[in-house]
Design a protein around this motif. Structure first.
Motif, PDB file in Angstrom:
ATOM      1  N   THR A  32      37.648 -27.420  -2.075  1.00 36.15           N
ATOM      2  CA  THR A  32      36.312 -27.862  -1.657  1.00 36.15           C
ATOM      3  C   THR A  32      36.051 -29.288  -2.096  1.00 36.15           C
ATOM      4  OG1 THR A  32      35.503 -25.596  -1.828  1.00 36.15           O
ATOM      5  CG2 THR A  32      33.846 -27.363  -1.795  1.00 36.15           C
ATOM      6  N   VAL A  33      36.425 -29.597  -3.358  1.00 41.78           N
ATOM      7  CA  VAL A  33      36.228 -30.968  -3.865  1.00 41.78           C
ATOM      8  C   VAL A  33      37.032 -31.970  -3.048  1.00 41.78           C
ATOM      9  CG1 VAL A  33      36.681 -32.501  -5.800  1.00 41.78           C
ATOM     10  CG2 VAL A  33      35.628 -30.280  -6.204  1.00 41.78           C
ATOM     11  N   ASN A  34      38.289 -31.620  -2.771  1.00 40.64           N
ATOM     12  CA  ASN A  34      39.137 -32.535  -1.983  1.00 40.64           C
ATOM     13  C   ASN A  34      38.591 -32.715  -0.575  1.00 40.64           C
ATOM     14  OD1 ASN A  34      40.912 -32.993  -4.061  1.00 40.64           O
ATOM     15  ND2 ASN A  34      42.282 -31.292  -3.507  1.00 40.64           N
ATOM     16  N   ALA A  35      38.121 -31.637  -0.014  1.00 40.75           N
ATOM     17  CA  ALA A  35      37.582 -31.716   1.355  1.00 40.75           C
ATOM     18  C   ALA A  35      36.364 -32.607   1.396  1.00 40.75           C
ATOM     19  CB  ALA A  35      37.235 -30.316   1.867  1.00 40.75           C
ATOM     20  N   PHE A  36      35.455 -32.414   0.429  1.00 41.17           N
ATOM     21  CA  PHE A  36      34.252 -33.255   0.395  1.00 41.17           C
ATOM     22  C   PHE A  36      34.602 -34.702   0.072  1.00 41.17           C
ATOM     23  CE2 PHE A  36      31.806 -29.277   0.043  1.00 41.17           C
ATOM     24  CZ  PHE A  36      30.839 -29.543   0.995  1.00 41.17           C
ATOM     25  N   ALA A  37      35.615 -34.865  -0.796  1.00 37.58           N
ATOM     26  CA  ALA A  37      36.035 -36.245  -1.126  1.00 37.58           C
ATOM     27  C   ALA A  37      36.567 -36.945   0.107  1.00 37.58           C
ATOM     28  CB  ALA A  37      37.093 -36.216  -2.230  1.00 37.58           C
ATOM     29  N   GLY A  38      37.336 -36.199   0.937  1.00 34.23           N
ATOM     30  CA  GLY A  38      37.870 -36.793   2.167  1.00 34.23           C
ATOM     31  C   GLY A  38      36.765 -37.154   3.128  1.00 34.23           C
ATOM     32  N   GLU A  39      35.752 -36.270   3.236  1.00 33.34           N
ATOM     33  CA  GLU A  39      34.640 -36.555   4.125  1.00 33.34           C
ATOM     34  C   GLU A  39      33.778 -37.695   3.598  1.00 33.34           C
ATOM     35  OE1 GLU A  39      33.906 -35.413   7.127  1.00 33.34           O
ATOM     36  OE2 GLU A  39      35.843 -34.389   7.030  1.00 33.34           O
ATOM     37  N   ALA A  40      33.732 -37.818   2.272  1.00 34.47           N
ATOM     38  CA  ALA A  40      32.904 -38.876   1.675  1.00 34.47           C
ATOM     39  C   ALA A  40      33.444 -40.259   1.999  1.00 34.47           C
ATOM     40  CB  ALA A  40      32.825 -38.673   0.158  1.00 34.47           C
ATOM     41  N   ASP A  41      34.778 -40.342   2.272  1.00 36.97           N
ATOM     42  CA  ASP A  41      35.376 -41.646   2.602  1.00 36.97           C
ATOM     43  C   ASP A  41      35.012 -42.094   4.007  1.00 36.97           C
ATOM     44  OD1 ASP A  41      36.512 -41.756   0.149  1.00 36.97           O
ATOM     45  OD2 ASP A  41      38.472 -40.986   0.800  1.00 36.97           O
ATOM     46  N   ARG A  42      34.549 -41.233   4.853  1.00 34.96           N
ATOM     47  CA  ARG A  42      34.241 -41.577   6.230  1.00 34.96           C
ATOM     48  C   ARG A  42      32.806 -42.097   6.369  1.00 34.96           C
ATOM     49  NH1 ARG A  42      37.665 -39.802  10.152  1.00 34.96           N
ATOM     50  NH2 ARG A  42      39.434 -38.546   9.412  1.00 34.96           N
ATOM     51  N   TYR A  43      32.582 -42.903   7.397  1.00 34.83           N
ATOM     52  CA  TYR A  43      31.237 -43.399   7.686  1.00 34.83           C
ATOM     53  C   TYR A  43      31.080 -43.470   9.203  1.00 34.83           C
ATOM     54  CZ  TYR A  43      33.512 -47.938   8.488  1.00 34.83           C
ATOM     55  OH  TYR A  43      34.305 -48.948   8.942  1.00 34.83           O
ATOM     56  N   ASN A  44      29.855 -43.488   9.678  1.00 40.39           N
ATOM     57  CA  ASN A  44      29.586 -43.453  11.116  1.00 40.39           C
ATOM     58  C   ASN A  44      29.453 -44.856  11.698  1.00 40.39           C
ATOM     59  OD1 ASN A  44      29.596 -40.649  11.245  1.00 40.39           O
ATOM     60  ND2 ASN A  44      27.399 -40.521  10.733  1.00 40.39           N
ATOM     61  N   VAL A  45      30.072 -45.035  12.854  1.00 39.89           N
ATOM     62  CA  VAL A  45      29.993 -46.297  13.596  1.00 39.89           C
ATOM     63  C   VAL A  45      29.591 -45.972  15.030  1.00 39.89           C
ATOM     64  CG1 VAL A  45      31.232 -48.318  14.453  1.00 39.89           C
ATOM     65  CG2 VAL A  45      31.753 -47.408  12.180  1.00 39.89           C
ATOM     66  N   VAL A  46      28.602 -46.711  15.548  1.00 41.13           N
ATOM     67  CA  VAL A  46      28.169 -46.551  16.938  1.00 41.13           C
ATOM     68  C   VAL A  46      28.935 -47.552  17.804  1.00 41.13           C
ATOM     69  CG1 VAL A  46      26.230 -46.683  18.546  1.00 41.13           C
ATOM     70  CG2 VAL A  46      25.896 -45.749  16.243  1.00 41.13           C
ATOM     71  N   ILE A  47      29.540 -47.071  18.853  1.00 43.89           N
ATOM     72  CA  ILE A  47      30.254 -47.935  19.800  1.00 43.89           C
ATOM     73  C   ILE A  47      29.477 -47.956  21.106  1.00 43.89           C
ATOM     74  CG2 ILE A  47      32.389 -48.340  21.068  1.00 43.89           C
ATOM     75  CD1 ILE A  47      33.848 -46.755  18.883  1.00 43.89           C
ATOM     76  N   ASN A  48      29.038 -49.153  21.503  1.00 41.45           N
ATOM     77  CA  ASN A  48      28.342 -49.318  22.786  1.00 41.45           C
ATOM     78  C   ASN A  48      29.331 -49.951  23.752  1.00 41.45           C
ATOM     79  OD1 ASN A  48      26.858 -50.589  24.959  1.00 41.45           O
ATOM     80  ND2 ASN A  48      25.006 -50.165  23.813  1.00 41.45           N
ATOM     81  N   ASP A  49      29.839 -49.141  24.667  1.00 45.39           N
ATOM     82  CA  ASP A  49      30.839 -49.599  25.628  1.00 45.39           C
ATOM     83  C   ASP A  49      30.178 -49.859  26.965  1.00 45.39           C
ATOM     84  OD1 ASP A  49      33.019 -50.188  27.136  1.00 45.39           O
ATOM     85  OD2 ASP A  49      34.152 -48.380  26.655  1.00 45.39           O
ATOM     86  N   ASN A  50      29.716 -51.111  27.119  1.00 45.52           N
ATOM     87  CA  ASN A  50      29.070 -51.529  28.366  1.00 45.52           C
ATOM     88  C   ASN A  50      27.908 -50.610  28.748  1.00 45.52           C
ATOM     89  OD1 ASN A  50      29.888 -53.935  29.865  1.00 45.52           O
ATOM     90  ND2 ASN A  50      29.668 -52.652  31.664  1.00 45.52           N
ATOM     91  N   GLY A  51      27.093 -50.235  27.732  1.00 43.22           N
ATOM     92  CA  GLY A  51      25.913 -49.418  27.990  1.00 43.22           C
ATOM     93  C   GLY A  51      26.059 -47.968  27.599  1.00 43.22           C
ATOM     94  N   TYR A  52      27.290 -47.484  27.483  1.00 48.54           N
ATOM     95  CA  TYR A  52      27.532 -46.100  27.057  1.00 48.54           C
ATOM     96  C   TYR A  52      27.785 -46.099  25.553  1.00 48.54           C
ATOM     97  CZ  TYR A  52      28.206 -45.193  32.040  1.00 48.54           C
ATOM     98  OH  TYR A  52      28.038 -45.100  33.386  1.00 48.54           O
ATOM     99  N   GLU A  53      27.050 -45.247  24.826  1.00 50.83           N
ATOM    100  CA  GLU A  53      27.158 -45.249  23.374  1.00 50.83           C
ATOM    101  C   GLU A  53      27.856 -43.987  22.851  1.00 50.83           C
ATOM    102  OE1 GLU A  53      23.557 -46.108  21.285  1.00 50.83           O
ATOM    103  OE2 GLU A  53      23.642 -48.242  21.821  1.00 50.83           O
ATOM    104  N   TYR A  54      28.728 -44.210  21.839  1.00 50.06           N
ATOM    105  CA  TYR A  54      29.428 -43.126  21.163  1.00 50.06           C
ATOM    106  C   TYR A  54      29.262 -43.336  19.666  1.00 50.06           C
ATOM    107  CZ  TYR A  54      31.850 -43.554  25.676  1.00 50.06           C
ATOM    108  OH  TYR A  54      32.147 -43.697  26.998  1.00 50.06           O
TER     109      TYR A  54
END
Length: 407
Positions: A32-54
């Motif tokens: 559980t600790v390793n899993a949360f540690a792995g998720e903690a390294d990630r962050y969210n980025v919004v990609i706007n591809d010519n008007g379409y967002e991901y």
């Protein structure tokens, strides 16, 4: 009576079970600790591809790697905007796709290359003003490569201003209203053609003329005049400067008009004389030249009275021209800069003392020169005005008439 061996056996089994449970719980916690540690390294980025967002959760910090992780490829002419992206924190990556679109204006199709994300923005980028127009797409429709946008209007107008072309549609507007609608501000001296009160017609081209008026003051030369006095005591063809002319100077102010950067009018509005010019007084001879005959009619195939097409240069008495500064000519006559013009020439193809007429002026051969002066027709004319004058007078062609051979 209690069986001690049985109790001991139960206790051993309990301890084994307890140890197994503890190990299992520790493994679960570690996972559980390793899993949360792995998720903690990630962050969210919004990609706007010519008007379409991901939105993508990523560990990558480089925008290109993030796009690769999202399986998004860039074209050769696409643009990437990462101004609002922070590596490791989040933000937005904006992709502006390069698209080729076609805009159909009342059955006339024009091609445009745009980076806009929506139809409305693409029309703005192409300089198409949509008031009074009917467009086949909503303004927020995403742009696609090869898209054909149809624009229908009773009248399509073109405005040329400041190096840009604006395409506009209108139902019933004046030229002035259309120019204002295009956001074009006219200065006090600017003007438009056709005039502002003229109603627009389909296909009309409106031109905006930027007018700039400058006032410039500068110093200018006032050319001196020359006064000629006929002198019967001076041989015909010869001249003598009695008063040397000098140019004057003035300050002149001009009002210069520029239309779209090109000068169209220059008008003098004021002037002040800073220095008056001095009129040059020049005496010109009218006396008939009498050449004393010495009885020699021919010399080295040169005859008295013959005319030769030749060329001339000028020299003075300085060491640069003569190689010495004594001023003694080959004939023994002395010359110097500043003296009254003796009308001497140097050449090697006529005997000293010969008299020639060069374009109506009489000269005496009184000097020799380099090998170049040995060619028939080649002469060097002496000037007492100095070295700079000799260079200024330059060279040219001349008609040479032999009047006398030798002294």
């Amino acid at each position: 009576m209690i069986n001690e061996s049985g109790v001991a056996s139960v206790r051993r089994i309990s301890r084994v079970v307890l140890a197994t449970v503890v190990v299992f719980l520790l493994m679960v916690c570690a996972f559980t600790v390793n899993a949360f540690a792995g998720e903690a390294d990630r962050y969210n980025v919004v990609i706007n591809d010519n008007g379409y967002e991901y939105t993508i959760a990523t560990k990558e910090t480089e925008p290109i790697e993030i796009l690769n992780e999202a399986s998004i490829k860039l074209g050769a002419k696409d643009k990437l905007n990462i101004a609002s992206f922070n590596a490791g924190i989040g933000g937005k990556i904006i992709i502006s796709r390069f698209n080729e679109v076609y805009i159909k204006f009342n059955d006339v199709v024009k091609h445009y290359s745009v980076y806009s994300q929506t139809v409305g923005a693409a029309l703005d980028e192409a300089g198409v003003y949509r008031d009074g127009l009917v467009v086949n797409y909503d303004e927020d429709t995403p742009i696609k490569d090869g898209m054909v946008i149809t624009v229908d209007s009773p009248k399509i107008i073109t405005i040329n201003a400041d190096g840009k072309t604006h395409n506009m549609g209108t139902a019933n507007s004046t030229v002035g209203e259309l120019v204002a609608e295009a956001g074009i501000v006219l200065g006090d001296n600017d003007y438009i053609e056709p005039a502002a009160n003229v109603y627009a017609e389909d296909g009309m081209e409106i031109n905006v003329f930027r007018v700039e008026i400058k006032t410039v003051t500068k110093e200018e030369k006032i050319a001196h005049e020359t006064k000629l006095i006929k002198d019967s005591n001076l041989d015909k063809g010869k001249t003598k400067i009695e008063t040397k002319g000098e140019d004057g100077k003035r300050s002149a102010t001009y009002r210069i008009t520029y239309v779209n950067g090109a000068e169209t009018e220059k008008r003098e509005v004021a002037s002040t004389v800073l220095k008056e010019p001095v009129t040059e007084v020049k005496r010109t001879g009218t006396k008939t030249v009498v050449i004393k005959n010495n009885g020699v009619d021919k010399y080295n195939n040169k005859e008295v009275g013959s005319v030769i097409n030749g060329s001339y240069t000028y020299y003075c008495s300085c060491s640069i021209c003569c190689g010495k500064d004594t001023g003694i000519t080959a004939s023994g006559n002395k010359v110097q800069n500043g003296m009254e013009n003796p009308y001497y020439v140097a050449c090697n193809w006529l005997p000293l003392g010969s008299v020639i007429e060069v374009d109506g002026v009489t000269y005496t051969v009184a000097d020799r020169g380099g090998s170049g002066l040995s060619k028939t027709g080649r002469i060097d004319i002496f000037t007492p005005d100095g070295h700079e004058a000799a260079k200024k007078y330059g060279r040219g062609s001349a008609s040479i008439k032999i009047l006398r051979l030798g002294w």
